[in-house]
Write an enzyme that holds these catalytic residues in place. Sequence first.
Site, PDB file in Angstrom:
ATOM      1  N   LYS A 278      -7.140   3.462  -7.635  1.00 32.93           N
ATOM      2  CA  LYS A 278      -5.979   4.122  -7.036  1.00 32.93           C
ATOM      3  C   LYS A 278      -5.776   5.463  -7.691  1.00 32.93           C
ATOM      4  O   LYS A 278      -6.121   5.649  -8.864  1.00 32.93           O
ATOM      5  CB  LYS A 278      -4.718   3.287  -7.244  1.00 32.93           C
ATOM      6  CG  LYS A 278      -3.617   3.629  -6.269  1.00 32.93           C
ATOM      7  CD  LYS A 278      -3.879   2.958  -4.932  1.00 32.93           C
ATOM      8  CE  LYS A 278      -2.725   3.039  -3.989  1.00 32.93           C
ATOM      9  NZ  LYS A 278      -2.834   1.944  -2.996  1.00 32.93           N
TER      10      LYS A 278
ATOM     11  N   ASP B 210      -2.545   7.087   1.076  1.00 37.69           N
ATOM     12  CA  ASP B 210      -1.498   6.156   0.623  1.00 37.69           C
ATOM     13  C   ASP B 210      -0.156   6.855   0.907  1.00 37.69           C
ATOM     14  O   ASP B 210      -0.103   7.719   1.793  1.00 37.69           O
ATOM     15  CB  ASP B 210      -1.701   5.827  -0.868  1.00 37.69           C
ATOM     16  CG  ASP B 210      -0.924   4.597  -1.292  1.00 37.69           C
ATOM     17  OD1 ASP B 210      -1.334   3.479  -0.960  1.00 37.69           O
ATOM     18  OD2 ASP B 210       0.125   4.730  -1.951  1.00 37.69           O
TER      19      ASP B 210
HETATM   20  N1  GLU Z   1      -3.631   2.907   0.414  1.00 31.93           N
HETATM   21  C1  GLU Z   1      -3.989   1.755   1.192  1.00 31.93           C
HETATM   22  C2  GLU Z   1      -3.724   0.492   0.409  1.00 31.93           C
HETATM   23  O1  GLU Z   1      -2.888   0.462  -0.456  1.00 31.93           O
HETATM   24  C3  GLU Z   1      -5.401   1.853   1.766  1.00 31.93           C
HETATM   25  C4  GLU Z   1      -6.475   1.929   0.751  1.00 31.93           C
HETATM   26  C5  GLU Z   1      -7.858   2.232   1.342  1.00 31.93           C
HETATM   27  O2  GLU Z   1      -7.984   2.304   2.554  1.00 31.93           O
HETATM   28  O3  GLU Z   1      -8.778   2.374   0.550  1.00 31.93           O
HETATM   29  O4  GLU Z   1      -4.278  -0.536   0.694  1.00 31.93           O
END
Ligand code: GLU
Length: 437
Positions: A121, A161
Amino acid sequence: MEKKEYPPKHMGSMMGPVHASAFENALKQFNAAARVMNLSDDQVAMIKQPRRITEVRLPIRMDDGRIENFVGYRVQHSIARGPAKGGIRFHPDVTVDEVKALAFWMTFKCSVVNIPMGGGKGGVIVDPSKLSRGELERLARRYMAEMIDLFGPDRDVPAPDVNTGPMIMGWMMDTYSMHHGGDYIPGVITGKPLEIGGSLGRDKATAQGMVFCVREAAQKLGIFLNKATVAIQGFGNAGSFAASLLHEDGCKIVAISDVGGGFFNREKGIDPAQAIEYVKKNRSLKGFEKVADVKCYDDPMKVLEESVDVLIPAALENQITEANAERIKPKIIAECANGPCTFEADAILTENKVFLIPDILCNAGGVTVSYLEWVQNRMGYYWPIERVQEDLERMMVKAFDDVYETSLKYKVNMRIAAFIVAIERVSKASELRGLYA
Ligand code: GLU
Protein backbone atom coordinates in the site's frame (compact mmCIF):
# COMPACT_ATOMS: atom_id res chain seq x y z
CA MET A 1 -1.96 24.75 1.27
CA GLU A 2 -1.05 24.67 4.95
CA LYS A 3 2.48 23.61 5.88
CA LYS A 4 2.82 20.00 7.03
CA GLU A 5 5.35 19.20 9.70
CA TYR A 6 7.87 16.51 9.03
CA PRO A 7 7.68 13.87 10.36
CA PRO A 8 3.95 14.23 11.01
CA LYS A 9 2.94 14.52 14.66
CA HIS A 10 0.15 11.96 14.42
CA MET A 11 2.35 8.90 13.80
CA GLY A 12 0.74 5.54 14.46
CA SER A 13 2.21 4.37 17.72
CA MET A 14 1.68 7.78 19.30
CA MET A 15 -2.00 7.92 18.48
CA GLY A 16 -4.48 8.00 21.33
CA PRO A 17 -7.71 6.06 21.67
CA VAL A 18 -9.59 8.55 19.47
CA HIS A 19 -7.32 7.75 16.53
CA ALA A 20 -6.91 4.07 17.32
CA SER A 21 -3.99 2.44 15.55
CA ALA A 22 -5.21 0.69 12.42
CA PHE A 23 -2.18 -1.61 12.42
CA GLU A 24 -2.83 -2.69 16.01
CA ASN A 25 -6.41 -3.41 15.02
CA ALA A 26 -5.19 -5.48 12.05
CA LEU A 27 -2.85 -7.45 14.32
CA LYS A 28 -5.66 -8.21 16.75
CA GLN A 29 -7.68 -9.67 13.89
CA PHE A 30 -4.68 -11.69 12.75
CA ASN A 31 -3.92 -12.98 16.25
CA ALA A 32 -7.50 -14.15 16.80
CA ALA A 33 -7.28 -16.27 13.64
CA ALA A 34 -3.74 -17.48 14.36
CA ARG A 35 -4.88 -18.76 17.79
CA VAL A 36 -7.55 -20.94 16.15
CA MET A 37 -5.02 -22.24 13.62
CA ASN A 38 -2.19 -23.27 15.95
CA LEU A 39 0.50 -21.53 13.91
CA SER A 40 4.04 -21.76 15.22
CA ASP A 41 5.65 -18.61 16.68
CA ASP A 42 8.03 -18.54 13.71
CA GLN A 43 5.19 -18.60 11.21
CA VAL A 44 3.32 -15.87 13.07
CA ALA A 45 6.39 -13.66 13.33
CA MET A 46 7.17 -14.10 9.66
CA ILE A 47 3.71 -13.38 8.32
CA LYS A 48 2.74 -10.46 10.54
CA GLN A 49 5.34 -7.77 9.94
CA PRO A 50 5.82 -5.86 6.69
CA ARG A 51 8.71 -6.80 4.43
CA ARG A 52 9.71 -3.25 3.58
CA ILE A 53 8.68 0.26 4.57
CA THR A 54 9.79 3.21 2.46
CA GLU A 55 9.28 6.87 3.30
CA VAL A 56 10.19 9.65 0.89
CA ARG A 57 10.08 13.42 0.77
CA LEU A 58 8.36 14.75 -2.33
CA PRO A 59 9.37 18.33 -3.18
CA ILE A 60 6.83 19.85 -5.55
CA ARG A 61 6.94 23.22 -7.30
CA MET A 62 3.57 24.81 -6.56
CA ASP A 63 1.82 27.08 -9.07
CA ASP A 64 2.77 30.18 -7.07
CA GLY A 65 6.48 29.32 -7.31
CA ARG A 66 6.97 27.95 -3.77
CA ILE A 67 8.37 24.45 -3.14
CA GLU A 68 6.10 22.36 -0.96
CA ASN A 69 7.51 19.21 0.66
CA PHE A 70 5.06 16.32 0.82
CA VAL A 71 5.68 12.96 2.48
CA GLY A 72 4.98 9.67 0.71
CA TYR A 73 5.04 6.05 1.82
CA ARG A 74 5.07 2.64 0.24
CA VAL A 75 4.79 -0.43 2.43
CA GLN A 76 5.29 -3.88 0.98
CA HIS A 77 3.82 -6.29 3.46
CA SER A 78 4.31 -9.62 1.70
CA ILE A 79 5.49 -10.98 -1.63
CA ALA A 80 5.10 -14.63 -0.65
CA ARG A 81 2.30 -15.31 -3.17
CA GLY A 82 3.31 -12.84 -5.90
CA PRO A 83 4.22 -9.19 -6.49
CA ALA A 84 3.08 -6.73 -3.84
CA LYS A 85 -0.33 -5.30 -4.77
CA GLY A 86 -2.35 -2.41 -3.42
CA GLY A 87 -3.47 1.15 -3.94
CA ILE A 88 -2.00 4.56 -3.24
CA ARG A 89 -4.02 6.90 -1.03
CA PHE A 90 -3.85 10.71 -1.11
CA HIS A 91 -5.25 12.00 2.18
CA PRO A 92 -4.25 14.58 4.84
CA ASP A 93 -4.54 11.98 7.64
CA VAL A 94 -2.25 9.35 6.07
CA THR A 95 0.22 7.90 8.59
CA VAL A 96 2.80 5.15 8.29
CA ASP A 97 0.74 3.14 10.80
CA GLU A 98 -2.29 3.36 8.52
CA VAL A 99 -0.33 2.41 5.39
CA LYS A 100 1.15 -0.58 7.26
CA ALA A 101 -2.34 -1.75 8.20
CA LEU A 102 -3.64 -1.26 4.67
CA ALA A 103 -0.68 -3.18 3.17
CA PHE A 104 -1.25 -5.96 5.69
CA TRP A 105 -4.93 -6.23 4.74
CA MET A 106 -3.97 -6.34 1.04
CA THR A 107 -1.85 -9.47 1.60
CA PHE A 108 -4.79 -11.30 3.11
CA LYS A 109 -7.33 -9.80 0.69
CA CYS A 110 -5.40 -11.12 -2.33
CA SER A 111 -5.14 -14.46 -0.59
CA VAL A 112 -8.87 -14.72 0.26
CA VAL A 113 -9.79 -14.31 -3.42
CA ASN A 114 -6.80 -16.50 -4.33
CA ILE A 115 -5.11 -14.20 -6.82
CA PRO A 116 -1.34 -14.67 -7.18
CA MET A 117 -0.29 -11.44 -5.54
CA GLY A 118 1.08 -10.21 -2.24
CA GLY A 119 0.19 -7.09 -0.30
CA GLY A 120 1.34 -3.50 -0.46
CA LYS A 121 0.00 0.00 0.00
CA GLY A 122 1.08 3.56 -0.58
CA GLY A 123 0.07 6.93 0.74
CA VAL A 124 0.84 10.62 0.47
CA ILE A 125 -0.01 13.10 3.21
CA VAL A 126 -1.93 15.64 1.16
CA ASP A 127 -5.38 17.11 0.71
CA PRO A 128 -5.69 16.79 -3.07
CA SER A 129 -8.73 19.07 -3.20
CA LYS A 130 -6.33 21.94 -2.41
CA LEU A 131 -4.03 21.18 -5.37
CA SER A 132 -4.38 22.39 -8.95
CA ARG A 133 -4.34 19.76 -11.68
CA GLY A 134 -0.73 20.60 -12.50
CA GLU A 135 0.36 20.32 -8.86
CA LEU A 136 -1.43 16.99 -8.55
CA GLU A 137 0.27 15.67 -11.69
CA ARG A 138 3.73 16.73 -10.47
CA LEU A 139 3.07 15.06 -7.11
CA ALA A 140 1.88 11.82 -8.70
CA ARG A 141 4.85 11.66 -11.07
CA ARG A 142 7.33 12.52 -8.31
CA TYR A 143 5.90 9.77 -6.10
CA MET A 144 6.52 7.19 -8.82
CA ALA A 145 9.94 8.59 -9.79
CA GLU A 146 11.17 8.77 -6.19
CA MET A 147 10.42 5.07 -5.59
CA ILE A 148 10.86 3.80 -9.15
CA ASP A 149 12.99 0.80 -8.14
CA LEU A 150 10.34 -0.51 -5.76
CA PHE A 151 7.77 -0.90 -8.53
CA GLY A 152 7.43 -3.22 -11.52
CA PRO A 153 4.94 -5.67 -13.03
CA ASP A 154 6.68 -8.57 -11.20
CA ARG A 155 7.65 -6.57 -8.15
CA ASP A 156 4.99 -4.22 -6.83
CA VAL A 157 1.88 -3.12 -8.70
CA PRO A 158 0.02 -0.11 -7.27
CA ALA A 159 -3.57 0.98 -7.98
CA PRO A 160 -6.12 3.62 -6.99
CA ASP A 161 -7.36 4.10 -3.44
CA VAL A 162 -8.96 6.99 -1.51
CA ASN A 163 -8.74 10.20 -3.60
CA THR A 164 -6.76 8.64 -6.46
CA GLY A 165 -8.20 7.37 -9.75
CA PRO A 166 -7.49 6.53 -13.40
CA MET A 167 -5.96 9.91 -14.28
CA ILE A 168 -3.29 9.60 -11.57
CA MET A 169 -2.67 5.94 -12.52
CA GLY A 170 -2.09 7.06 -16.13
CA TRP A 171 0.50 9.65 -15.09
CA MET A 172 2.29 7.13 -12.88
CA MET A 173 2.33 4.51 -15.64
CA ASP A 174 3.80 7.09 -18.03
CA THR A 175 6.49 8.13 -15.52
CA TYR A 176 7.47 4.49 -14.93
CA SER A 177 7.56 3.78 -18.67
CA MET A 178 9.65 6.90 -19.41
CA HIS A 179 12.18 5.87 -16.76
CA HIS A 180 12.51 2.54 -18.56
CA GLY A 181 13.70 3.86 -21.87
CA GLY A 182 10.22 4.73 -23.08
CA ASP A 183 8.99 1.13 -23.19
CA TYR A 184 5.21 0.82 -22.79
CA ILE A 185 4.79 -0.97 -19.45
CA PRO A 186 1.09 -0.88 -18.53
CA GLY A 187 1.40 -3.87 -16.15
CA VAL A 188 3.21 -1.73 -13.57
CA ILE A 189 -0.03 -0.21 -12.28
CA THR A 190 -3.75 -0.99 -12.45
CA GLY A 191 -6.91 1.09 -12.48
CA LYS A 192 -5.66 2.96 -15.55
CA PRO A 193 -7.89 4.73 -18.08
CA LEU A 194 -9.28 2.30 -20.68
CA GLU A 195 -7.37 3.99 -23.51
CA ILE A 196 -3.99 3.16 -21.95
CA GLY A 197 -4.41 -0.40 -20.77
CA GLY A 198 -7.25 -0.20 -18.23
CA SER A 199 -9.80 -2.99 -17.94
CA LEU A 200 -13.50 -2.76 -18.55
CA GLY A 201 -15.32 -3.14 -15.23
CA ARG A 202 -12.44 -1.88 -13.04
CA ASP A 203 -14.29 1.35 -12.17
CA LYS A 204 -17.19 -0.38 -10.45
CA ALA A 205 -15.32 -3.56 -9.43
CA THR A 206 -15.12 -2.91 -5.67
CA ALA A 207 -18.85 -2.28 -5.44
CA GLN A 208 -19.68 -5.11 -7.85
CA GLY A 209 -17.67 -7.59 -5.76
CA MET A 210 -19.52 -6.39 -2.66
CA VAL A 211 -22.87 -6.92 -4.42
CA PHE A 212 -21.92 -10.53 -5.24
CA CYS A 213 -21.10 -11.07 -1.53
CA VAL A 214 -24.28 -9.37 -0.32
CA ARG A 215 -26.38 -11.53 -2.68
CA GLU A 216 -24.81 -14.67 -1.20
CA ALA A 217 -25.29 -13.44 2.36
CA ALA A 218 -28.90 -12.40 1.71
CA GLN A 219 -29.66 -15.83 0.34
CA LYS A 220 -28.19 -17.51 3.44
CA LEU A 221 -30.17 -15.19 5.75
CA GLY A 222 -33.43 -15.32 3.77
CA ILE A 223 -33.43 -11.61 2.92
CA PHE A 224 -35.01 -10.47 -0.35
CA LEU A 225 -32.72 -7.83 -1.79
CA ASN A 226 -35.48 -6.32 -3.92
CA LYS A 227 -37.20 -5.31 -0.68
CA ALA A 228 -34.08 -4.45 1.31
CA THR A 229 -33.13 -1.06 2.73
CA VAL A 230 -29.55 0.19 2.56
CA ALA A 231 -27.43 2.90 4.26
CA ILE A 232 -24.01 3.88 2.91
CA GLN A 233 -21.22 5.80 4.66
CA GLY A 234 -18.85 7.28 2.08
CA PHE A 235 -19.74 8.31 -1.46
CA GLY A 236 -16.47 7.95 -3.35
CA ASN A 237 -15.77 5.27 -5.95
CA ALA A 238 -16.94 2.33 -3.80
CA GLY A 239 -19.89 4.05 -2.08
CA SER A 240 -21.41 5.66 -5.16
CA PHE A 241 -21.21 2.52 -7.32
CA ALA A 242 -22.55 0.51 -4.34
CA ALA A 243 -25.60 2.79 -4.27
CA SER A 244 -26.35 2.50 -7.97
CA LEU A 245 -25.72 -1.27 -8.24
CA LEU A 246 -27.88 -2.10 -5.20
CA HIS A 247 -30.54 0.30 -6.50
CA GLU A 248 -30.53 -1.72 -9.74
CA ASP A 249 -31.06 -4.86 -7.63
CA GLY A 250 -34.23 -3.21 -6.25
CA CYS A 251 -32.86 -2.04 -2.88
CA LYS A 252 -34.03 1.23 -1.35
CA ILE A 253 -31.07 3.49 -0.51
CA VAL A 254 -32.39 5.29 2.58
CA ALA A 255 -29.24 7.09 3.76
CA ILE A 256 -25.89 8.25 2.39
CA SER A 257 -23.04 10.38 3.69
CA ASP A 258 -19.63 11.77 2.79
CA VAL A 259 -17.31 14.56 3.96
CA GLY A 260 -20.06 17.04 3.01
CA GLY A 261 -22.66 15.60 5.42
CA GLY A 262 -25.20 12.81 5.93
CA PHE A 263 -28.66 12.63 4.28
CA PHE A 264 -31.71 10.38 4.52
CA ASN A 265 -35.19 9.74 3.19
CA ARG A 266 -36.66 6.71 4.93
CA GLU A 267 -39.98 6.59 3.05
CA LYS A 268 -39.08 7.23 -0.57
CA GLY A 269 -35.35 6.51 -0.57
CA ILE A 270 -32.60 8.46 -2.32
CA ASP A 271 -32.00 8.38 -6.07
CA PRO A 272 -28.33 7.35 -6.50
CA ALA A 273 -28.13 8.89 -9.98
CA GLN A 274 -29.13 12.29 -8.58
CA ALA A 275 -26.55 12.04 -5.78
CA ILE A 276 -23.79 10.95 -8.18
CA GLU A 277 -24.61 13.82 -10.55
CA TYR A 278 -24.56 16.23 -7.59
CA VAL A 279 -21.13 15.05 -6.38
CA LYS A 280 -19.73 15.30 -9.90
CA LYS A 281 -20.65 18.99 -9.98
CA ASN A 282 -19.99 19.91 -6.35
CA ARG A 283 -17.14 17.53 -5.32
CA SER A 284 -19.11 16.33 -2.25
CA LEU A 285 -22.70 15.94 -1.01
CA LYS A 286 -22.52 19.27 0.85
CA GLY A 287 -25.81 21.09 0.24
CA PHE A 288 -27.54 18.03 -1.27
CA GLU A 289 -30.65 18.74 0.85
CA LYS A 290 -31.21 21.94 -1.14
CA VAL A 291 -31.81 20.08 -4.40
CA ALA A 292 -33.03 16.64 -3.31
CA ASP A 293 -35.96 15.35 -1.28
CA VAL A 294 -33.77 14.41 1.72
CA LYS A 295 -33.20 15.45 5.31
CA CYS A 296 -29.81 16.21 6.78
CA TYR A 297 -28.39 14.44 9.89
CA ASP A 298 -26.97 16.71 12.63
CA ASP A 299 -24.08 14.26 12.82
CA PRO A 300 -23.16 12.33 9.63
CA MET A 301 -21.96 9.40 11.82
CA LYS A 302 -25.67 8.71 12.44
CA VAL A 303 -25.84 7.14 9.00
CA LEU A 304 -24.24 4.08 10.62
CA GLU A 305 -27.10 3.77 13.10
CA GLU A 306 -29.96 3.70 10.56
CA SER A 307 -32.10 0.63 11.07
CA VAL A 308 -31.60 -0.96 7.67
CA ASP A 309 -31.12 -4.43 6.21
CA VAL A 310 -27.71 -3.66 4.73
CA LEU A 311 -25.20 -1.16 6.09
CA ILE A 312 -22.20 -0.32 3.90
CA PRO A 313 -19.26 1.49 5.48
CA ALA A 314 -17.40 2.75 2.41
CA ALA A 315 -15.24 5.51 3.90
CA LEU A 316 -12.24 5.16 6.21
CA GLU A 317 -10.93 3.04 9.12
CA ASN A 318 -12.20 2.90 12.71
CA GLN A 319 -15.75 4.12 12.16
CA ILE A 320 -17.57 1.39 14.08
CA THR A 321 -16.03 1.14 17.53
CA GLU A 322 -16.93 0.24 21.10
CA ALA A 323 -18.48 3.70 21.32
CA ASN A 324 -21.25 3.14 18.76
CA ALA A 325 -21.35 -0.61 17.95
CA GLU A 326 -24.17 -1.31 20.41
CA ARG A 327 -26.45 1.02 18.43
CA ILE A 328 -25.58 -0.50 15.04
CA LYS A 329 -27.94 -3.38 14.24
CA PRO A 330 -28.45 -3.94 10.51
CA LYS A 331 -28.93 -7.52 9.29
CA ILE A 332 -25.79 -7.32 7.15
CA ILE A 333 -22.70 -5.10 7.30
CA ALA A 334 -20.81 -5.12 4.00
CA GLU A 335 -17.39 -3.53 4.49
CA CYS A 336 -16.48 -1.67 1.30
CA ALA A 337 -13.93 0.39 3.25
CA ASN A 338 -10.76 -1.11 4.65
CA GLY A 339 -10.79 -1.53 8.43
CA PRO A 340 -14.05 0.31 9.23
CA CYS A 341 -14.74 -1.81 12.35
CA THR A 342 -12.41 -2.18 15.31
CA PHE A 343 -11.72 -5.58 16.79
CA GLU A 344 -13.69 -4.64 19.91
CA ALA A 345 -16.68 -3.55 17.82
CA ASP A 346 -16.61 -6.91 16.01
CA ALA A 347 -17.28 -8.72 19.28
CA ILE A 348 -20.33 -6.55 19.98
CA LEU A 349 -21.69 -6.96 16.44
CA THR A 350 -21.19 -10.73 16.57
CA GLU A 351 -23.00 -10.83 19.93
CA ASN A 352 -25.88 -8.88 18.36
CA LYS A 353 -26.04 -11.38 15.46
CA VAL A 354 -25.10 -8.86 12.78
CA PHE A 355 -23.81 -10.77 9.74
CA LEU A 356 -20.60 -8.98 8.83
CA ILE A 357 -18.90 -9.49 5.47
CA PRO A 358 -15.32 -8.47 6.28
CA ASP A 359 -13.33 -5.99 4.18
CA ILE A 360 -10.70 -8.47 2.98
CA LEU A 361 -13.51 -10.44 1.36
CA CYS A 362 -16.19 -7.81 0.74
CA ASN A 363 -14.12 -5.16 -1.06
CA ALA A 364 -11.77 -7.61 -2.83
CA GLY A 365 -13.57 -7.09 -6.14
CA GLY A 366 -11.37 -4.05 -6.76
CA VAL A 367 -8.10 -5.87 -6.55
CA THR A 368 -9.56 -8.89 -8.34
CA VAL A 369 -10.32 -6.83 -11.44
CA SER A 370 -6.94 -5.13 -10.99
CA TYR A 371 -5.46 -8.61 -11.29
CA LEU A 372 -7.54 -9.22 -14.45
CA GLU A 373 -6.28 -5.89 -15.81
CA TRP A 374 -2.67 -6.92 -15.11
CA VAL A 375 -3.26 -10.27 -16.86
CA GLN A 376 -4.69 -8.46 -19.93
CA ASN A 377 -1.73 -6.04 -19.94
CA ARG A 378 0.70 -8.93 -19.97
CA MET A 379 -1.13 -10.67 -22.80
CA GLY A 380 -1.75 -7.48 -24.74
CA TYR A 381 -5.24 -8.83 -25.35
CA TYR A 382 -8.32 -7.17 -23.93
CA TRP A 383 -11.55 -8.81 -22.85
CA PRO A 384 -15.17 -7.72 -23.22
CA ILE A 385 -16.99 -6.69 -20.05
CA GLU A 386 -18.90 -10.00 -19.95
CA ARG A 387 -15.65 -11.94 -19.51
CA VAL A 388 -14.46 -9.66 -16.69
CA GLN A 389 -17.83 -9.78 -14.96
CA GLU A 390 -18.02 -13.56 -15.23
CA ASP A 391 -14.52 -14.07 -13.78
CA LEU A 392 -15.17 -11.58 -10.98
CA GLU A 393 -18.43 -13.27 -10.01
CA ARG A 394 -16.88 -16.75 -10.03
CA MET A 395 -13.92 -15.61 -7.89
CA MET A 396 -16.03 -13.64 -5.40
CA VAL A 397 -18.63 -16.37 -4.94
CA LYS A 398 -15.90 -18.99 -4.43
CA ALA A 399 -14.18 -16.74 -1.88
CA PHE A 400 -17.46 -16.13 -0.06
CA ASP A 401 -18.16 -19.87 0.07
CA ASP A 402 -14.63 -20.68 1.32
CA VAL A 403 -14.99 -18.14 4.12
CA TYR A 404 -18.57 -19.14 5.01
CA GLU A 405 -17.64 -22.85 5.20
CA THR A 406 -14.62 -22.01 7.35
CA SER A 407 -16.78 -19.94 9.71
CA LEU A 408 -19.06 -22.96 10.20
CA LYS A 409 -16.14 -25.38 10.57
CA TYR A 410 -14.31 -23.39 13.23
CA LYS A 411 -17.44 -21.74 14.71
CA VAL A 412 -15.98 -18.27 14.27
CA ASN A 413 -17.33 -15.06 12.71
CA MET A 414 -16.75 -14.23 9.04
CA ARG A 415 -13.78 -11.93 9.83
CA ILE A 416 -11.80 -14.59 11.66
CA ALA A 417 -12.82 -17.15 9.03
CA ALA A 418 -11.54 -14.91 6.21
CA PHE A 419 -8.22 -14.55 8.01
CA ILE A 420 -7.98 -18.32 8.53
CA VAL A 421 -8.52 -18.96 4.80
CA ALA A 422 -6.04 -16.25 3.86
CA ILE A 423 -3.33 -17.00 6.42
CA GLU A 424 -3.36 -20.67 5.48
CA ARG A 425 -2.50 -19.82 1.85
CA VAL A 426 0.15 -17.22 2.70
CA SER A 427 1.73 -19.50 5.23
CA LYS A 428 1.79 -22.44 2.80
CA ALA A 429 3.37 -20.28 0.07
CA SER A 430 6.02 -19.02 2.50
CA GLU A 431 6.79 -22.55 3.56
CA LEU A 432 7.10 -23.77 -0.03
CA ARG A 433 9.45 -20.90 -0.83
CA GLY A 434 11.64 -21.99 2.06
CA LEU A 435 10.23 -19.55 4.61
CA TYR A 436 10.95 -16.63 2.34
CA ALA A 437 8.21 -14.03 2.67
N1 GLU B 1 -7.23 0.22 -3.19
C1 GLU B 1 -8.03 -0.95 -3.45
C2 GLU B 1 -8.09 -1.82 -2.22
O1 GLU B 1 -7.95 -1.36 -1.12
C3 GLU B 1 -7.61 -1.68 -4.72
C4 GLU B 1 -6.23 -2.21 -4.69
C5 GLU B 1 -5.76 -2.76 -6.05
O2 GLU B 1 -6.54 -2.79 -6.98
O3 GLU B 1 -4.60 -3.15 -6.11
O4 GLU B 1 -8.37 -2.99 -2.31
